[in-house]
Design a protein around this motif. Structure first.
Motif, PDB file in Angstrom:
ATOM      1  N   GLY A 110       3.922  -2.329  -9.176  1.00 23.35           N
ATOM      2  CA  GLY A 110       2.303  -1.974 -10.340  1.00 23.35           C
ATOM      3  C   GLY A 110       2.797   0.156  -9.965  1.00 23.35           C
ATOM      4  O   GLY A 110       3.782  -0.218 -10.249  1.00 23.35           O
ATOM      5  N   GLY A 111       1.104   0.257  -9.729  1.00 19.82           N
ATOM      6  CA  GLY A 111       1.436   1.390  -9.872  1.00 19.82           C
ATOM      7  C   GLY A 111       2.069   2.672  -9.251  1.00 19.82           C
ATOM      8  O   GLY A 111       2.221   4.186  -9.054  1.00 19.82           O
ATOM      9  N   TRP A 112       2.881   1.622  -8.183  1.00 23.10           N
ATOM     10  CA  TRP A 112       2.662   2.414  -6.400  1.00 23.10           C
ATOM     11  C   TRP A 112       4.480   2.411  -6.945  1.00 23.10           C
ATOM     12  O   TRP A 112       5.009   1.602  -6.410  1.00 23.10           O
ATOM     13  CB  TRP A 112       3.041   1.986  -5.117  1.00 23.10           C
ATOM     14  CG  TRP A 112       0.908   1.631  -5.529  1.00 23.10           C
ATOM     15  CD1 TRP A 112       0.146   3.260  -5.377  1.00 23.10           C
ATOM     16  CD2 TRP A 112       0.186   0.461  -4.865  1.00 23.10           C
ATOM     17  NE1 TRP A 112      -1.068   2.223  -5.285  1.00 23.10           N
ATOM     18  CE2 TRP A 112      -1.197   0.850  -5.496  1.00 23.10           C
ATOM     19  CE3 TRP A 112       0.749  -0.627  -5.186  1.00 23.10           C
ATOM     20  CZ2 TRP A 112      -2.308   0.582  -5.111  1.00 23.10           C
ATOM     21  CZ3 TRP A 112      -0.551  -1.646  -5.062  1.00 23.10           C
ATOM     22  CH2 TRP A 112      -1.547  -1.050  -4.976  1.00 23.10           C
ATOM     23  N   ASN A 113       5.026   3.601  -6.937  1.00 17.71           N
ATOM     24  CA  ASN A 113       6.590   3.857  -7.327  1.00 17.71           C
ATOM     25  C   ASN A 113       6.592   4.434  -5.641  1.00 17.71           C
ATOM     26  O   ASN A 113       6.501   5.577  -5.784  1.00 17.71           O
ATOM     27  CB  ASN A 113       6.720   4.409  -8.326  1.00 17.71           C
ATOM     28  CG  ASN A 113       5.764   6.150  -8.168  1.00 17.71           C
ATOM     29  OD1 ASN A 113       5.303   6.556  -7.636  1.00 17.71           O
ATOM     30  ND2 ASN A 113       6.122   6.906  -8.732  1.00 17.71           N
ATOM     31  N   GLY A 114       7.639   4.150  -5.065  1.00 19.00           N
ATOM     32  CA  GLY A 114       7.365   4.302  -3.911  1.00 19.00           C
ATOM     33  C   GLY A 114       7.305   3.549  -2.614  1.00 19.00           C
ATOM     34  O   GLY A 114       6.262   3.065  -2.716  1.00 19.00           O
ATOM     35  N   PRO A 115       8.340   3.345  -1.680  1.00 19.72           N
ATOM     36  CA  PRO A 115       7.882   2.155  -0.642  1.00 19.72           C
ATOM     37  C   PRO A 115       6.974   2.646   0.531  1.00 19.72           C
ATOM     38  O   PRO A 115       6.360   1.793   0.921  1.00 19.72           O
ATOM     39  CB  PRO A 115       9.172   1.825  -0.099  1.00 19.72           C
ATOM     40  CG  PRO A 115      10.512   2.884  -0.593  1.00 19.72           C
ATOM     41  CD  PRO A 115       9.840   3.150  -1.661  1.00 19.72           C
ATOM     42  N   GLY A 116       7.200   3.728   0.796  1.00 16.81           N
ATOM     43  CA  GLY A 116       5.552   4.429   1.501  1.00 16.81           C
ATOM     44  C   GLY A 116       4.661   4.071   0.778  1.00 16.81           C
ATOM     45  O   GLY A 116       3.504   4.116   1.167  1.00 16.81           O
ATOM     46  N   LYS A 117       4.224   4.888  -0.366  1.00 19.47           N
ATOM     47  CA  LYS A 117       3.365   4.595  -1.367  1.00 19.47           C
ATOM     48  C   LYS A 117       2.954   3.103  -0.869  1.00 19.47           C
ATOM     49  O   LYS A 117       1.466   3.138  -1.134  1.00 19.47           O
ATOM     50  CB  LYS A 117       3.105   5.286  -2.527  1.00 19.47           C
ATOM     51  CG  LYS A 117       3.515   6.524  -2.573  1.00 19.47           C
ATOM     52  CD  LYS A 117       3.737   7.134  -3.964  1.00 19.47           C
ATOM     53  CE  LYS A 117       3.966   8.877  -4.141  1.00 19.47           C
ATOM     54  NZ  LYS A 117       4.305   9.443  -5.151  1.00 19.47           N
ATOM     55  N   LEU A 118       4.218   2.427  -1.397  1.00 20.78           N
ATOM     56  CA  LEU A 118       3.375   0.731  -1.485  1.00 20.78           C
ATOM     57  C   LEU A 118       2.739   0.081  -0.405  1.00 20.78           C
ATOM     58  O   LEU A 118       1.461  -0.334  -0.237  1.00 20.78           O
ATOM     59  CB  LEU A 118       4.796   0.154  -1.759  1.00 20.78           C
ATOM     60  CG  LEU A 118       4.737  -0.938  -2.033  1.00 20.78           C
ATOM     61  CD1 LEU A 118       3.052  -1.687  -3.435  1.00 20.78           C
ATOM     62  CD2 LEU A 118       5.506  -1.944  -2.112  1.00 20.78           C
ATOM     63  N   THR A 119       3.584   0.321   0.913  1.00 17.80           N
ATOM     64  CA  THR A 119       2.595  -0.016   1.699  1.00 17.80           C
ATOM     65  C   THR A 119       1.014   0.804   2.115  1.00 17.80           C
ATOM     66  O   THR A 119       0.815   0.064   2.754  1.00 17.80           O
ATOM     67  CB  THR A 119       3.491   0.676   3.182  1.00 17.80           C
ATOM     68  OG1 THR A 119       3.860   1.489   2.893  1.00 17.80           O
ATOM     69  CG2 THR A 119       4.819  -0.880   2.764  1.00 17.80           C
TER      70      THR A 119
END
Length: 183
Positions: free
Chosen positions: A113-122
């Motif tokens: 989606g709009g979350w780039n970066g694994p930390g932001k996504l989780t």
């Protein structure tokens, strides 16, 4: 047998056998699939657009290069279960285990989606250690769906993985895959 969620007849939950293949193959085919999280009555969903493959114990960027440890034990489990770990004292990283049992390989989901970066996504999807070693099924609260999107070869960009300078020759292997927007 096809698994469907109520009200989403077109969506198919990815079965465990989807993940019983090499990590690089699974990684490419996860692009365009949907990551779905359910916490209580709240459902958050996002289309996967960036992944990295960690292809086994010979891959010097893979956590399994040091053998089985309490941190990476989920990687040695069955394909289709989550491997979730904590880094930098602040971020959870979400991986899906691939390949045969006891062969440690996984795909890191870096963006959706709009979350780039694994930390932001989780963080956005309320993903943490409680999901480690859980199967990717609705009952666990986190799963993957196929909604019919097929990434065309020209939409997938391969390049080196992020943040693995320690991995010698493996740092430049094109095992990071990004889904370009349709043109």
């Amino acid at each position: 047998m096809k698994n469907h969620l109520p009200g989403t007849a077109a969506a198919q939950i990815l079965p465990a056998d989807f993940f019983q293949r090499p990590a690089a193959v699974v990684a490419r085919q996860l692009l365009g699939k949907w990551l779905v999280s359910r916490v209580g009555e709240v459902i958050i969903e996002a289309q996967i657009n960036e992944v990295e493959a960690y292809v086994g114990p010979h891959d010097l960027a893979c956590h399994a290069r040091v053998g089985k440890t309490p941190r990476n034990a989920a990687m040695f489990g069955p394909a289709g279960q989550w491997y979730v770990y904590f880094i930098y004292g602040m971020y959870w990283m979400l991986n899906i285990v691939t390949g045969p049992l006891d062969y440690p390989a996984a795909v890191l989901i870096r963006g959706a989606g709009g979350w780039n970066g694994p930390g932001k996504l989780t963080r956005a999807m309320n993903i943490d250690r409680r999901l480690d070693s859980q199967p990717a099924v609705p009952g666990a609260g986190l799963w993957l769906e196929d909604r019919g999107h097929r990434a065309r070869r020209g939409q997938i960009v391969a390049g080196p993985r992020v943040g693995i300078d320690y991995a010698g020759l493996w740092k430049d292997k094109p095992l990071r895959f990004v889904l370009r927007e349709r043109s």
